[in-house]
Motif scaffolding. Structure first.
Motif, PDB file in Angstrom:
ATOM      1  N   GLN A  47     -10.860  -1.163   6.978  1.00  0.00           N
ATOM      2  CA  GLN A  47     -10.060  -1.521   5.701  1.00  0.00           C
ATOM      3  C   GLN A  47     -11.236  -2.865   5.230  1.00  0.00           C
ATOM      4  N   GLY A  63     -10.298  -5.744  -0.561  1.00  0.00           N
ATOM      5  CA  GLY A  63      -9.637  -5.088  -1.627  1.00  0.00           C
ATOM      6  C   GLY A  63      -9.510  -3.870  -1.620  1.00  0.00           C
ATOM      7  N   LYS A  64      -9.679  -3.079  -0.714  1.00  0.00           N
ATOM      8  CA  LYS A  64      -9.264  -1.575  -0.382  1.00  0.00           C
ATOM      9  C   LYS A  64      -8.320  -1.409   0.209  1.00  0.00           C
ATOM     10  N   GLY A  65      -7.811  -0.056   0.468  1.00  0.00           N
ATOM     11  CA  GLY A  65      -6.857   0.205   1.244  1.00  0.00           C
ATOM     12  C   GLY A  65      -7.552   0.910   2.700  1.00  0.00           C
ATOM     13  N   PRO A  66      -6.768   1.145   3.751  1.00  0.00           N
ATOM     14  CA  PRO A  66      -7.312   1.358   5.006  1.00  0.00           C
ATOM     15  C   PRO A  66      -7.810   2.777   4.752  1.00  0.00           C
ATOM     16  N   PHE A 121       0.706  -1.286   0.044  1.00  0.00           N
ATOM     17  CA  PHE A 121      -0.064  -0.060   0.076  1.00  0.00           C
ATOM     18  C   PHE A 121       0.704   1.301  -0.079  1.00  0.00           C
ATOM     19  N   GLY A 134      -3.797   4.261  -0.669  1.00  0.00           N
ATOM     20  CA  GLY A 134      -4.070   3.799  -2.061  1.00  0.00           C
ATOM     21  C   GLY A 134      -5.061   2.437  -1.881  1.00  0.00           C
ATOM     22  N   ASP A 135      -5.413   1.556  -3.087  1.00  0.00           N
ATOM     23  CA  ASP A 135      -6.204   0.339  -2.781  1.00  0.00           C
ATOM     24  C   ASP A 135      -5.278  -0.817  -2.890  1.00  0.00           C
TER      25      ASP A 135
END
Lengths: 113, 111
Positions: free
Chosen positions: B38, B41-44, A90, A105-106
């Protein structure tokens, strides 16, 4: 309108290869970070850059080389990939001049075959 | 050593009930704490933060409590909804540029 964007989202490669992950933020932040998240969801900081200068290097192997061409970008190059490098990476940014939350970011899911 | 840990790796809560997620930290010098959510599949994603000169802070449906005496942080979510299902992390700062994350708690909301 993505604030922190990373590419690629997925990266599958062979052991021993060299690969790069790119990160860009459009928030006007001056500090950027790379984190590694393992299979148990543990998030560990790898690097932080403030105004393109390396501030933190958390004893990451020198196969990992971050590069910040400007304040809005922080790329991560990894040489000689190993099985243990498999993780989600990340990128994040924050306004480093004062304490505040980071924007993430993702993630880039790196899988080493 | 430096560590921020969570007591419960998984928390299951009935929809509509309140959730409490706990976190223990070890650095008594930390002066800023953050809770992140979180999703898969995503960021925190930032939820709420608190500085060490406060012991409580409220947001929309969320409250963070800080007990510096026992180095404990908690996140309370009121009227938990299915969309609250995620992994929750606490984090503390060491200086301006280093954030130390806890191990995470998975919140499952039961319908």
């Amino acid at each position: 309108d993505t604030a922190v964007s990373q590419t690629p989202k997925y990266l599958v490669t062979q052991m021993g290869n060299d690969k790069s992950i790119k990160c860009e933020q459009n928030l006007g932040h001056d500090t950027m970070y790379w984190y590694k998240q393992d299979s148990k969801k543990f998030l560990k900081i790898m690097f932080s850059y403030n105004n393109k200068e390396l501030i933190i290097n958390e004893t990451v192997p020198n196969r990992f080389s971050p590069k910040s061409p400007d304040k809005a970008h922080l790329n991560l190059h990894i040489n000689s990939l190993e099985l243990g490098d498999s993780a989600v990476y990340f990128c994040a940014s924050s306004r480093g001049s004062s304490i505040g939350a980071q924007h993430f970011g993702d993630g880039t899911r790196l899988s080493i075959l | 050593g430096e560590s921020v840990g969570l007591h419960l790796p998984t928390l299951s809560v009935q929809e509509g009930d309140n959730s409490i997620i706990n976190c223990a930290y070890s650095n008594s010098a930390s002066d800023y704490f953050i809770w992140y959510k979180q999703e898969s599949g995503k960021g925190p994603q930032f939820i709420i933060d608190i500085r060490s000169n406060m012991d409580k802070r409220q947001g929309q449906r969320v409250t963070v409590l800080l007990n510096k005496t026992v180095k404990h942080l908690s996140l309370q979510i009121a009227a938990t909804q299915p969309g609250d299902s995620a992994v929750y992390f606490c984090a503390e700062t060491e200086g301006t540029y280093k954030y130390i994350f806890g191990t995470g708690t998975r919140l499952k909301v039961l319908a």
